[in-house]
Design an enzyme around this catalytic site. Sequence first.
Site, short mmCIF file in Angstrom:
data_model
loop_
_atom_site.label_atom_id
_atom_site.label_comp_id
_atom_site.label_asym_id
_atom_site.label_seq_id
_atom_site.Cartn_x
_atom_site.Cartn_y
_atom_site.Cartn_z
N CYS A 129 0.80 -1.21 0.00
CA CYS A 129 0.00 0.00 0.00
C CYS A 129 0.84 1.26 0.00
O CYS A 129 2.05 1.23 -0.13
CB CYS A 129 -0.89 0.02 1.25
SG CYS A 129 -1.81 -1.51 1.52
N ASN A 156 2.49 -0.60 5.23
CA ASN A 156 2.83 -0.88 3.84
C ASN A 156 3.83 -2.02 3.84
O ASN A 156 4.90 -1.91 4.45
CB ASN A 156 3.45 0.36 3.19
CG ASN A 156 4.05 0.07 1.82
OD1 ASN A 156 3.57 -0.80 1.10
ND2 ASN A 156 5.11 0.79 1.47
N GLY A 157 3.51 -3.10 3.13
CA GLY A 157 4.46 -4.20 3.04
C GLY A 157 3.80 -5.55 3.12
O GLY A 157 2.57 -5.68 3.00
N GLU A 158 4.60 -6.55 3.35
CA GLU A 158 4.14 -7.92 3.56
C GLU A 158 5.00 -8.58 4.62
O GLU A 158 6.23 -8.45 4.60
CB GLU A 158 4.24 -8.75 2.27
CG GLU A 158 3.36 -8.29 1.13
CD GLU A 158 1.86 -8.47 1.37
OE1 GLU A 158 1.51 -9.18 2.35
OE2 GLU A 158 1.07 -7.91 0.61
N ILE A 193 -3.62 -7.79 -1.32
CA ILE A 193 -2.81 -8.96 -1.66
C ILE A 193 -3.18 -10.15 -0.77
O ILE A 193 -3.32 -11.27 -1.23
CB ILE A 193 -1.30 -8.65 -1.49
CG1 ILE A 193 -0.91 -7.44 -2.36
CG2 ILE A 193 -0.45 -9.86 -1.82
CD1 ILE A 193 -1.05 -7.67 -3.85
N GLY A 198 14.86 -10.95 -8.88
CA GLY A 198 16.14 -11.45 -8.38
C GLY A 198 17.05 -10.38 -7.82
O GLY A 198 18.25 -10.63 -7.64
N ASP A 212 -2.04 -10.01 7.54
CA ASP A 212 -0.78 -9.89 8.25
C ASP A 212 -0.72 -8.60 9.06
O ASP A 212 0.03 -8.49 10.03
CB ASP A 212 0.41 -9.97 7.29
CG ASP A 212 0.34 -8.99 6.14
OD1 ASP A 212 -0.73 -8.39 5.90
OD2 ASP A 212 1.36 -8.82 5.44
#
Length: 638
Positions: free
Chosen positions: A8, A82-84, A59, A370, A107
């Site tokens: 986000c 903001n994030g995972e 997500i 990667g 999460d």
Amino acid sequence: YYMSGAMCGIAGIVWRGLPAWDPARRIDAMTNAVIHRGPDASGRWVCGPVALGHRRLSIIDLSDAGRQPMENADGSLVITFNGEIYNYLELRDELKQLGARFHTDSDTEVILEAFRHWGPACVKRLNGMWAFAIWQPRTQELFLSRDRIGIKPLYILQTDRALAFASEVKSILAAFDEERRPNEAVIRHFLAGGAFLDGPESFFERIVAFPAAHCAMVRADDLELQPQRFWNLAPRQYGGSDPIGALSHLLDSSVELHMRSDVPVGTCLSGGLDSSTVVATMAKMRRSPVHTFSGLYPDAECDEHQWVDAVNRHCGTIAVPIRPEPHGDLLDDMTTIGWHQDCPSAGPGLYTQFHVMRRARRDVKVILDGLGGDELFAGYLPYFSPYLRDLNARGVRGRLATAALSVPIVRHWGRAQPGAVARALLPEAAVALSRRALGRRVAPPPSELFDGDFLHRTAAREIHRATPRVFAEHLTDTLYWDVVARRLPELLHYEDRNSMAYGIEARVPLLDHRIVELAFALDSDWKIHGSWTKWVLRKAAEPRLPRAVTWRRSKMGYPTPFGRWLRQPAERGPIEELLFSATARSRSVMAMPVVRRVWDAHQAGADHSWLLWRLISLEIWFRQFIDAWRPSPATREG
């Protein structure tokens, strides 16, 4: 109450006393400026001396229960995130054993419960990428945190009576218009060699980056910000007996965690070792084919299709080639890229990445990449130089090994990358002498590039970065500074902004902190082995990939034929007009006769594409953010 769990855009303001402005309107301005980061939903929470805002890209937990800002059940905590957090399921089970009750599958709620049970130390248990703020109404304190590597951004503005934070600088500028003032010291530092984001400063005078791997507790009554480090890469020795096996296990674990999602997941594939390893690892874990997205060009110096094709065949992917080629719209694309980056950029590679994300968003909402393998495992030829210094310091045997190694380095790498080989093997003075001998084909030194008035007014503020020795080995120490300051922060910035421009979450499994810690615990010989770079990663990837890819010598890295494009009439005209306009000349930043000489030399066949990209992107930035407020967002239909 509002709740969430997603990639986000976040924003917030804490103030002292009665604000002279409407907090709700100001926080809305901040979140509206980054709708691209969260096109699925928005939310705000305003109470007492704080306003929190959020834009949501769904997500995990796609229901309305996953909206933010999120308040816990008793109202003692409110978060914008903001994030995972990739290990949120494991943490959720652990917290349930401690009595926690959950009302969503997100999460975000796991972070709230982790903070409630473990306090600020909870961040040490998180495996993921994040920037979040937790407001504690009872103590009137704001807790800020940013992930270990700085994958997710967080910017801060402090004034006498307020502290504002946001995912992107433009959010702060949208609410605090008076802060649209250029930081000329940063401009000088950036143009001289392309370096930026190697310190806390931004391109705006009073806006700074919150440091990676830090937390801070801010009291509403004094707004004092003192970030505290919660993680570092201190020297430590690998204690196991099988580094290849350990890395292979961590690759599997990290990629598996990074594939957790309630929406489609794909991956970028450049044909290099790092992205190919991620693709191969995903492919062996999934029953359905992996979507791969590759930027490809016909130019010989940019052509990676043979390795991309080899990986796609080997892994049975759904391959999507992207062949971006401007047709009179290069300047328009650079303007859109500039708007999303919030700042000038160092080189044209992000043009390719921008178009890869534009195409990928038709099929996926999450992209694995990667990024990071080169900086962790010494993937670039210039890393031979500090490695040879380490080798040479090992006595007579080391000096003999250094001399012997020079031959295969030249043989294996010299034809493809002679400049990089020279930097790796020759003393700095000899490299500088060879550059001077090349005359007009080499960019002018900074002392000639800048306008005299600009040099004078920035002289007292010239930026000099200190890089004190952290690791005993020269190579490991060089890699350390590239990870924490010199290279990786810039690349992460580009990827975050390019992906979020199109509402895509970019994930970087090679930067799982466990892999990072392993890389820095290994001796240099595990990274450079003979004339091979990234030795331990190649050995871990060997069973997963075609041999031609695993043991590939050439290295490109998002190559883009920008130099050729600048000579095409449809692109050359508009860009030349921008660079040498009366507006650009009036800034008294560049020595325009020198810029003209660089431009003409490039048109005549010299390659000054990277310097010209910096100059063009700087002028675009001035026009978008300083001269006026000119948004140029990527469209949802592009």
